[in-house]
Design an enzyme around this catalytic site. Sequence first.
Site, mmCIF file in Angstrom:
data_model
loop_
_atom_site.group_PDB
_atom_site.id
_atom_site.type_symbol
_atom_site.label_atom_id
_atom_site.label_comp_id
_atom_site.label_asym_id
_atom_site.label_seq_id
_atom_site.Cartn_x
_atom_site.Cartn_y
_atom_site.Cartn_z
ATOM 1 N N ASP A 1 -19.883 13.976 25.522
ATOM 2 C CA ASP A 1 -18.833 13.843 26.526
ATOM 3 C C ASP A 1 -17.660 14.712 26.021
ATOM 4 O O ASP A 1 -17.618 15.069 24.838
ATOM 5 C CB ASP A 1 -18.422 12.371 26.617
ATOM 6 C CG ASP A 1 -17.227 12.170 27.514
ATOM 7 O OD1 ASP A 1 -17.196 12.752 28.607
ATOM 8 O OD2 ASP A 1 -16.304 11.422 27.110
ATOM 9 N N ASP B 1 -13.743 14.603 27.340
ATOM 10 C CA ASP B 1 -12.458 13.888 27.226
ATOM 11 C C ASP B 1 -12.627 12.611 26.407
ATOM 12 O O ASP B 1 -13.375 11.719 26.798
ATOM 13 C CB ASP B 1 -11.933 13.501 28.618
ATOM 14 C CG ASP B 1 -11.669 14.700 29.510
ATOM 15 O OD1 ASP B 1 -10.984 15.620 29.067
ATOM 16 O OD2 ASP B 1 -12.146 14.702 30.663
HETATM 17 C C1 BG6 Z 1 -13.563 12.353 32.699
HETATM 18 C C2 BG6 Z 1 -12.407 11.509 32.252
HETATM 19 O O1 BG6 Z 1 -14.024 13.121 31.622
HETATM 20 O O2 BG6 Z 1 -13.181 13.235 33.750
HETATM 21 C C3 BG6 Z 1 -11.781 10.778 33.437
HETATM 22 O O3 BG6 Z 1 -12.871 10.553 31.329
HETATM 23 C C4 BG6 Z 1 -11.419 11.786 34.517
HETATM 24 O O4 BG6 Z 1 -10.642 10.080 32.989
HETATM 25 C C5 BG6 Z 1 -12.652 12.585 34.911
HETATM 26 O O5 BG6 Z 1 -10.936 11.093 35.667
HETATM 27 C C6 BG6 Z 1 -12.376 13.657 35.978
HETATM 28 O O6 BG6 Z 1 -11.544 14.651 35.425
HETATM 29 P P1 BG6 Z 1 -10.891 15.852 36.227
HETATM 30 O O7 BG6 Z 1 -10.378 16.777 35.138
HETATM 31 O O8 BG6 Z 1 -11.948 16.484 37.076
HETATM 32 O O9 BG6 Z 1 -9.805 15.282 37.052
HETATM 33 MG MG MG Z 2 -14.708 10.461 27.866
#
Ligand code: BG6
Ligand code: MG
Length: 216
Positions: A10, A12
């Site tokens: 993963d 984030d």
């Molecule tokens: C995930 C995060 O990786 O991506 C979430 O854990 C986030 O918190 C999701 O909402 C979507 O991210 P983005 O950058 O497309 O808004």
């Molecule tokens: Mg994550």
Amino acid sequence: MKNIPTFIFDLDGVITNTEQYHYEAWKEISHELEYNLTKNKNEELKGVSRDKCLLKILNWAKIKISDEKFNYLLEKKNKIYLEKISKIDSSNIVNGIYDFITAAKKHDHSIALYSSSKNANYILNKLDLHSFFDAIVDGNSVKFSKPDPEGFSLAAKLTKSNPENCVVFEDSEAGIVAGNKINMTTVGVGNSKKLNVANRVFKEFKEIKFEDFQKC
Ligand code: BG6
Ligand code: MG
């Protein structure tokens, strides 16, 4: 098909600590909706796609808004988030990630990324990690985000791996649940109480040793 594990990361909250910036951006949006998003409630947003996050917040706040306002808030959240991550670089890679990935590559393991974020490629480039991945699956590649296993299935397919042969590193319950659904080995990184559905949990990535996951 290789008989050694494929590692699916993963982004984030595992590779880099951008999860905090998602939280701060959603907190601002929630404030606009007169809803107080707590850190504890934010746990349920981890791993969840941008539009599903907003739907959850609206549901918690018991608010209905027009489609125009919905799209406006999605764009605004992303703008706030992109501003917050504008200065990240390779110094923002979590301790232990680089060593694990380089050791795994040296031993011929496939490395994939599955992130629900539509900003994943942009962030990987900023971290200078893009070229390490044999497959990258992000929020643009799937119809259903975590806890649906679609993205993990796709990462396995792209790396020509059996799902049972994949080890998933995740900081979100949604991601662990997704990996479990298709019998991947799930490794939680973070709070063991929140991630207790994982096969194994480590408080921080730096505690994870490549040697412990080298074999199936
Ligand atoms: C995930 C995060 O990786 O991506 C979430 O854990 C986030 O918190 C999701 O909402 C979507 O991210 P983005 O950058 O497309 O808004
Ligand atoms: Mg994550």
